[in-house]
Design a protein around this motif. Sequence first.
Motif, short mmCIF file in Angstrom:
data_model
loop_
_atom_site.label_atom_id
_atom_site.label_comp_id
_atom_site.label_asym_id
_atom_site.label_seq_id
_atom_site.Cartn_x
_atom_site.Cartn_y
_atom_site.Cartn_z
N ASP A 14 -68.17 -45.81 10.85
CA ASP A 14 -66.96 -46.64 10.81
C ASP A 14 -67.08 -47.62 9.65
OD1 ASP A 14 -64.70 -48.24 11.34
OD2 ASP A 14 -65.84 -49.51 12.71
N ARG A 21 -70.59 -49.46 10.29
CA ARG A 21 -71.40 -49.20 11.49
C ARG A 21 -71.63 -47.70 11.61
NH1 ARG A 21 -70.55 -49.29 17.56
NH2 ARG A 21 -72.58 -49.95 18.37
N CYS A 22 -72.83 -47.34 12.01
CA CYS A 22 -73.18 -45.95 12.31
C CYS A 22 -73.74 -45.89 13.71
CB CYS A 22 -74.21 -45.44 11.31
SG CYS A 22 -74.85 -43.79 11.68
N VAL A 23 -73.22 -44.99 14.54
CA VAL A 23 -73.78 -44.78 15.87
C VAL A 23 -74.17 -43.32 16.03
CG1 VAL A 23 -72.42 -46.64 16.91
CG2 VAL A 23 -71.56 -44.30 16.99
N THR A 31 -74.78 -44.00 23.60
CA THR A 31 -75.36 -44.42 22.33
C THR A 31 -76.86 -44.27 22.36
OG1 THR A 31 -73.55 -45.98 21.91
CG2 THR A 31 -75.61 -46.34 20.71
N SER A 34 -78.06 -47.09 16.72
CA SER A 34 -76.96 -47.59 15.90
C SER A 34 -77.51 -48.44 14.77
CB SER A 34 -75.97 -48.41 16.74
OG SER A 34 -76.57 -49.59 17.22
N ALA A 36 -75.90 -51.21 11.37
CA ALA A 36 -74.74 -51.86 10.77
C ALA A 36 -75.16 -52.59 9.50
CB ALA A 36 -74.10 -52.85 11.75
N HIS A 37 -74.17 -52.80 8.63
CA HIS A 37 -74.42 -53.55 7.40
C HIS A 37 -73.12 -54.23 7.00
CE1 HIS A 37 -76.99 -54.32 3.85
NE2 HIS A 37 -75.83 -54.42 3.21
N ALA A 62 -76.66 -48.79 6.90
CA ALA A 62 -76.33 -48.63 8.32
C ALA A 62 -76.87 -47.30 8.86
CB ALA A 62 -74.82 -48.72 8.51
N ASP A 421 -68.91 -49.75 24.46
CA ASP A 421 -69.32 -48.78 23.43
C ASP A 421 -68.18 -47.83 23.08
OD1 ASP A 421 -71.93 -49.80 23.31
OD2 ASP A 421 -72.53 -48.59 25.03
N ASP A 423 -65.97 -48.25 20.25
CA ASP A 423 -65.43 -48.69 18.98
C ASP A 423 -65.05 -47.48 18.12
OD1 ASP A 423 -67.85 -47.67 18.25
OD2 ASP A 423 -68.73 -49.56 17.63
N ALA A 425 -66.50 -46.13 15.62
CA ALA A 425 -67.64 -45.25 15.35
C ALA A 425 -67.86 -44.27 16.52
CB ALA A 425 -68.90 -46.07 15.09
#
Length: 494
Positions: A14, A21-23, A31, A34, A36-37, A62, A421, A423, A425
Amino acid sequence: MTPRTAEPVWLGLDVGTQGVRCVATDRTGGTVASGAHPLRGTRDGVRHEQDPRQWWTALSSACRSAMSGVGTRPVRGLALCATSGTILLTDSGLRPVTPGLMYDDARAADEARRVADAGERLWARLGYRPQASWALPTLLWLLDRHGDDDGDGVRLVHQADYLTGRLAGTPTAVDSSHALKAGYDLDTEHWPWDVTDALGIPAAVLPDVVRPGTAIAEVGPDAATETGIPAGTPIIAGMTDGCASVLGSGTFAVGSWNSVLGTTLVLKGVTDHRLHDPLGVVYSHRAPDGNWLPGGASSSGAGVLSELGGPADLDRLTTLAEARPHRPVVTYPLFSRGERFPFVAPEAERFTLGTPADDVDAYAALLRGVACVERLCFDYLDLLGAPTGGTLTTTGGGARNTYWTRLRATLLGRPVTVPHDADPAAGMALLARAHESSLADAAARTARDAHVVDPDPDAADVLTEGYLALVGAWHDRGWLPTELAAHARERSTR
């Protein structure tokens, strides 16, 4: 003894306004890991840009974080969502020629009028009217200024296919969800060549387009090194972030809606037919299962809260606001000039009705203002004849604030479900899983955890008072059509 095969995962990526974000999820949507950056951009009036190279750096970071938690599990596929209408020009090797012009950059007002005239019959058939911030007017604006920068020619690239191209190591097709604001015709599933020819857009500038859920490429060796995602991982065409939130929230039934409260407020629902909107502020994406996903994105949202400080400051303000009764003091919470949904007003600016007593009262007035915009969105959808009586879910960063969610539920007069959970992503990970079976099958396998926030009947009258005052102020300023203002008042008496 034969070693047990590690359970596979699917990745959802996402790319939002403020971060990536990566999940990694399992077969049930749980999940596994995960990462994020953050992202940053440049805003100046109607200008809003980001550096596309920063998108890739943030995405790589991420993904590496997420992959560190995946371990030996095989990665069966990934899908990516990005902000709707964000584009840039690149050369044929996917090297950026321009900055990324974001979804609410509104410098293309003159070009929007050209687009409206050139495609008048097309927009009437599709039921919407492109706005200055949409990708097609923005493309004209960019071509006028950068079309001759590279002797090899330039290409329209959306935020999504820039990143899938970087993952693949070669340009990829864009999904039809991201291509919608660039003028792609979801009925015929072709670019409207008569319109693009009339606007002087060379055919070679426009990318190939596929349906969401289509396999478009595989992760290349260079990207595998940078992201940690194994080379050869299938890349599945995704959808815009608003549509991804619909999937992630489990909003599949006709008449159900998902409200994404992130930097902006994005509302998407499910209908079995395309909505036709005379104002052109509601547009319909096509869902992978054939239904339609109408909705729109406001220029208000949780982004206004960034001016008030960090998470600790907002937690303090929430705690203090929760201890007080609501007041009709309300702020129209624009964080950039101009409104896009539920009405179009390029000249709209933030204002406050009433005088906040202190910083806590000013904070609560902003929360109430976002809730008022959300209620007007539903009033307008009702005016258009959209089914709105199904479930209402909310996702995004603002959905984690239970005080705010209860305020919104009270003003809307209906329970609001907050999935855990769920979102964008997570929605993209679901779409990646669906490539191996079907969306219905992937959704049926997904285990959902959620809680329901009910309205507070004791606060309904004072919140409605503030809402109706804001409706009157929007109308008095000439931003809100009379028919919609009247409908909003009439619905408040039901």
